[in-house]
Design an enzyme around this catalytic site. Sequence first.
Site, PDB file in Angstrom:
ATOM      1  N   HIS A 373       0.821  -1.216   0.000  1.00 12.36           N
ATOM      2  CA  HIS A 373       0.000   0.000   0.000  1.00 12.36           C
ATOM      3  C   HIS A 373       0.852   1.260   0.000  1.00 12.36           C
ATOM      4  O   HIS A 373       0.340   2.353  -0.161  1.00 12.36           O
ATOM      5  CB  HIS A 373      -0.930   0.025   1.210  1.00 12.36           C
ATOM      6  CG  HIS A 373      -1.869  -1.142   1.272  1.00 12.36           C
ATOM      7  ND1 HIS A 373      -3.173  -1.075   0.856  1.00 12.36           N
ATOM      8  CD2 HIS A 373      -1.671  -2.419   1.678  1.00 12.36           C
ATOM      9  CE1 HIS A 373      -3.753  -2.259   1.021  1.00 12.36           C
ATOM     10  NE2 HIS A 373      -2.856  -3.092   1.522  1.00 12.36           N
ATOM     11  N   LYS A 565     -10.481  12.525   5.946  1.00 13.30           N
ATOM     12  CA  LYS A 565      -9.468  11.481   5.825  1.00 13.30           C
ATOM     13  C   LYS A 565      -8.414  11.773   6.871  1.00 13.30           C
ATOM     14  O   LYS A 565      -8.458  12.836   7.506  1.00 13.30           O
ATOM     15  CB  LYS A 565      -8.857  11.464   4.429  1.00 13.30           C
ATOM     16  CG  LYS A 565      -8.433  12.845   3.912  1.00 13.30           C
ATOM     17  CD  LYS A 565      -7.919  12.792   2.489  1.00 13.30           C
ATOM     18  CE  LYS A 565      -9.004  12.814   1.436  1.00 13.30           C
ATOM     19  NZ  LYS A 565      -8.871  11.918   0.356  1.00 13.30           N
ATOM     20  N   ARG A 566      -7.453  10.864   7.077  1.00 11.62           N
ATOM     21  CA  ARG A 566      -6.367  11.145   8.012  1.00 11.62           C
ATOM     22  C   ARG A 566      -5.666  12.442   7.604  1.00 11.62           C
ATOM     23  O   ARG A 566      -5.570  12.765   6.419  1.00 11.62           O
ATOM     24  CB  ARG A 566      -5.369   9.982   8.030  1.00 11.62           C
ATOM     25  CG  ARG A 566      -5.864   8.774   8.788  1.00 11.62           C
ATOM     26  CD  ARG A 566      -6.111   9.059  10.256  1.00 11.62           C
ATOM     27  NE  ARG A 566      -4.864   9.203  10.987  1.00 11.62           N
ATOM     28  CZ  ARG A 566      -4.313   8.242  11.722  1.00 11.62           C
ATOM     29  NH1 ARG A 566      -4.909   7.076  11.848  1.00 11.62           N
ATOM     30  NH2 ARG A 566      -3.182   8.437  12.367  1.00 11.62           N
ATOM     31  N   LYS A 571      -1.650  14.757   1.906  1.00 12.12           N
ATOM     32  CA  LYS A 571      -3.073  14.824   1.532  1.00 12.12           C
ATOM     33  C   LYS A 571      -3.534  16.275   1.400  1.00 12.12           C
ATOM     34  O   LYS A 571      -4.648  16.558   0.967  1.00 12.12           O
ATOM     35  CB  LYS A 571      -3.942  14.088   2.563  1.00 12.12           C
ATOM     36  CG  LYS A 571      -3.705  12.572   2.565  1.00 12.12           C
ATOM     37  CD  LYS A 571      -4.606  11.876   3.576  1.00 12.12           C
ATOM     38  CE  LYS A 571      -4.283  10.418   3.799  1.00 12.12           C
ATOM     39  NZ  LYS A 571      -4.861   9.499   2.799  1.00 12.12           N
ATOM     40  N   THR A 676      -9.548   5.463  -1.103  1.00  9.99           N
ATOM     41  CA  THR A 676     -10.801   4.709  -1.206  1.00  9.99           C
ATOM     42  C   THR A 676     -11.981   5.568  -0.783  1.00  9.99           C
ATOM     43  O   THR A 676     -13.125   5.271  -1.152  1.00  9.99           O
ATOM     44  CB  THR A 676     -10.750   3.443  -0.326  1.00  9.99           C
ATOM     45  OG1 THR A 676     -10.172   3.804   0.933  1.00  9.99           O
ATOM     46  CG2 THR A 676      -9.906   2.358  -0.959  1.00  9.99           C
ATOM     47  N   LYS A 680     -16.279   6.014  -2.136  1.00 12.00           N
ATOM     48  CA  LYS A 680     -17.524   6.073  -1.349  1.00 12.00           C
ATOM     49  C   LYS A 680     -18.322   7.305  -1.750  1.00 12.00           C
ATOM     50  O   LYS A 680     -19.545   7.254  -1.891  1.00 12.00           O
ATOM     51  CB  LYS A 680     -17.197   6.088   0.148  1.00 12.00           C
ATOM     52  CG  LYS A 680     -16.422   4.843   0.575  1.00 12.00           C
ATOM     53  CD  LYS A 680     -15.709   4.998   1.908  1.00 12.00           C
ATOM     54  CE  LYS A 680     -14.689   3.875   2.074  1.00 12.00           C
ATOM     55  NZ  LYS A 680     -13.754   4.088   3.200  1.00 12.00           N
TER      56      LYS A 680
HETATM   57  O1  73E Z   1      -3.752   5.339  -0.604  1.00  8.13           O
HETATM   58  C1  73E Z   1      -4.114   4.593   0.538  1.00  8.13           C
HETATM   59  C2  73E Z   1      -4.849   3.350   0.086  1.00  8.13           C
HETATM   60  O2  73E Z   1      -6.064   3.666  -0.517  1.00  8.13           O
HETATM   61  C3  73E Z   1      -2.871   4.206   1.319  1.00  8.13           C
HETATM   62  O3  73E Z   1      -2.227   5.368   1.760  1.00  8.13           O
HETATM   63  C4  73E Z   1      -3.255   3.340   2.509  1.00  8.13           C
HETATM   64  O4  73E Z   1      -3.895   2.170   1.995  1.00  8.13           O
HETATM   65  C5  73E Z   1      -5.107   2.444   1.280  1.00  8.13           C
HETATM   66  C6  73E Z   1      -5.707   1.121   0.856  1.00  8.13           C
HETATM   67  O5  73E Z   1      -4.952   0.530  -0.148  1.00  8.13           O
HETATM   68  C7  73E Z   1      -2.107   2.960   3.354  1.00  8.13           C
HETATM   69  N1  73E Z   1      -2.137   2.754   4.692  1.00  8.13           N
HETATM   70  C8  73E Z   1      -0.923   2.426   5.069  1.00  8.13           C
HETATM   71  N2  73E Z   1      -0.131   2.416   4.034  1.00  8.13           N
HETATM   72  N3  73E Z   1      -0.876   2.759   2.945  1.00  8.13           N
HETATM   73  C9  73E Z   1      -0.518   2.104   6.431  1.00  8.13           C
HETATM   74  C10 73E Z   1       0.827   1.969   6.749  1.00  8.13           C
HETATM   75  C11 73E Z   1       1.188   1.646   8.032  1.00  8.13           C
HETATM   76  C12 73E Z   1       0.238   1.441   9.014  1.00  8.13           C
HETATM   77  C13 73E Z   1      -1.089   1.571   8.697  1.00  8.13           C
HETATM   78  C14 73E Z   1      -1.473   1.900   7.405  1.00  8.13           C
END
Ligand code: 73E
Length: 829
Positions: A373, A565-566, A571, A676, A680
């Site tokens: 991710h 969002k976070r 972002k 994501t 929604k």
């Molecule tokens: O772009 C998003 C993505 O839509 C991405 O930043 C997020 O995953 C979503 C689902 O694919 C994400 N979260 C983390 N890394 N990418 C993450 C990393 C460490 C701890 C918790 C979450």
Amino acid sequence: EFGDRRAKAEKMFGLMDGFLKNDSISLQKDILDHVEFTVARSRFNFDDFEAYQALAHSVRDRLIERWHDTHQYFKKKDPKRIYFLSLEFLMGRSLTNSVINLGIQDQYADALTQLGFDFEVLAEQEGDAALGNGGLARLAACQMDSLATLDYPAWGYGLRYQYGLFRQIIVDGFQHEQPDFWLNFGNPWEIERVHVSYPVKFYGTLKEEVLNGKKCKIWIPGESVEAVAYDNPIPGYGTRNAINLRLWAAKPSDQYDMESYTTGDYINAIVSRQKAETISNVLYPDDRSYQGKELRLKQQYFFVSASLQDIIRRFKDLHRNFDEFPEKVALQINDTHPSISIAEVMRMLVDEEHLDWSKAWDIACRIFSVTIHAVQPEGLEKIPVDLLGNVLPRHLEIIYEINHRLMEELKKSFGQDYDKLSRMSIIEEGAVKSIRMANLSLACCHTVNGVSRVHLETLKTRVFKDFYELWPQKFQCKTNGVTQRRWIVVSNPSLCSIISKWLGTEAWIRNVDLIAGLREYAKDPDLHTEWKNMKRVNKMRLAEYIETLTSVKVSLDAMFDVQIKRIHEYKRQLLNILGIIHRYDCIKNMDESDKRRVVPRVCIIGGKAAPGYEVAKKIIKLCHAVADKVNNDPDVGDLLKVVFIPDYNVSVAELVIPGSDLSQHLSTAGHEASGTGCMKFLMNGCLLLATADGSAVEIAEEIGAENMFLFGAKVDEVPALREKGTTLKGSLQFARVVRMVRDGYFGFKDYFKSLCDNVEDGGDFYLLGYDFASYLEAQAAADRAFVDQEKWTQMSILSTAGSGKFSSDRTIEEYAEQSWGIEPCKCPF
Ligand code: 73E
């Protein structure tokens, strides 16, 4: 009398009166039984919360019934199963989703009305299960819903944290964190499995021994913690299947420090036993930053080890030969967090099952697939070698062996190209020698998935370029999706009815491609009337919520513009706030006739900042400072309102998204792997104002770029723009709004100085200055579109109609076919 087990089971089934009944009277009776016997309240006197508890337990009974049948059926058919390992699952609330998926929503609503309660009011009593940070965790939850609905033989495995993601409270505009002890009032959705538990070992030493004439390493662990299973049934929609999400809680093991008991140090022995529980105590609230913490590694190994013991036990119930393992088991690792499972599988196969290394490795390579991710190489997890060697000495040794063999193989392809070899090595040399968990995953997994097309491209050409050149076939795109069950059916029932009515079927709830059928009616005036009413009712609900929380009254005629969002620099919530300041400044400088042409806006921002992330916390404060000024300025009135929604979570999203007109997705191109939230909003007919990043690129393809507001630098322009660095100043307008913040127009001058420095003298890494002009143009285009309500409604309908691709059902089908090699296994009704 009951020599035959089946006869015995049938007699018992008869005594139970067969399956649970779902008519309104039976449901009322069940709810009241639970009031009396589960909640232990009098049926003549119970409040809304107790009614919720009783209701939840009656739903749970129905879930358990299906879940038993599903597992019996899976056991009988013994299909290849997918095991989905994730350190985070963001499930939110369960009640409404469960009754909808069970197909008995109307019956329950009716039963409650008869008892003098309102289903929706009771549903509000439920707290969120927030065992995750954000997108990654909510994605896992959506995927579980799709796995169940599409009848796949799947299990989810994770950690049952005592404390979920912190609660955000705002004091004087500053974020404060409070612990989320979500289990305080009990959790009716889980089933504690006291008999399903496994020991998980840590620390200790390695000893060499000779076994059957072969030298081998024996791990003598120093600590053992018990993992106890908590099962959470996940019902599919329109099917009898209900799958399991098994979460592990840490409990002291009987073997834990037996020594202290025998030496008579009774009190200390108990205190030290309690320490074991800390492993599953708390979710790390940081996404995307890794600190190499011992507890985090222990959490990862704890849930992975318990899950693998469980999986291997289940396999061994029916099979003797590990050659069959890859035919029965697929393991999906959600980001690199569970990738220690690769070393653990090797340890179990080699040390415990006594397989040859090469045989074991062959099996490991056939069962594992990973989804990455992260976008930046810095976002990839590393574990210091010293830490790993201390906590899991045998695993470190195994990883060294894997790396040694990897290097030998690489030398065959790349000869003496040591730079390349060191980049691809699982071990990173440097000030702190570390294990690159991503490289471990890449070495083993047969499939490496990206979460959008743009993201996969970045993985192939930048982050994992060397690996891609060597193993191009491993790299696959699985564009994310979200479940329309939660994000339309549960959270926007009026839209759900409209879609079903115009399509003449509810089939889109399982087969979302059908939703494209709405395109045909995008200009139909009757549909427009219904669509606008739906939006207005949802906006009304949101406006009430805003007023209750923030005391800000908002006009329903204004455009509800949302960014939730976070909070992260990439972002660019700061870009949004600077845009709001620009809008405010313009209004302040208008005469009355100009003001009449302004499209009124309610700018809504929500999200949590990681507790240690100072810049993100300043952005939250700036948002409040601007809101204070703007909302109290009589020159502005209803033309502009700014609202920060505190404690953003899944259930808040369910309320906010259906009530928004416009949503903002402003990541600097190349930084959001997918995103994501935008999906929604899209499903709910909210127009998107977005950069061409992550999944927004594919959304534009589906709905047509003319139906959204795209802006900003493109992914491949960003590196060159950064090279130009400080010579690239933003527009005059940008300089002006930043100056307003610098000069203390919103107060807290010193506190906000570093935010201003970052986007000016500091190099503006996220290109706010560069993108500002283009951002304002996109905002102006949104205003123009909103004035023409027919046009806007048409764009809104086309957004929903084009959202089919972004269902997690599509994503899961792609995973099933391309990565996991599994087939549906539908439990007969
Ligand atoms: O772009 C998003 C993505 O839509 C991405 O930043 C997020 O995953 C979503 C689902 O694919 C994400 N979260 C983390 N890394 N990418 C993450 C990393 C460490 C701890 C918790 C979450």
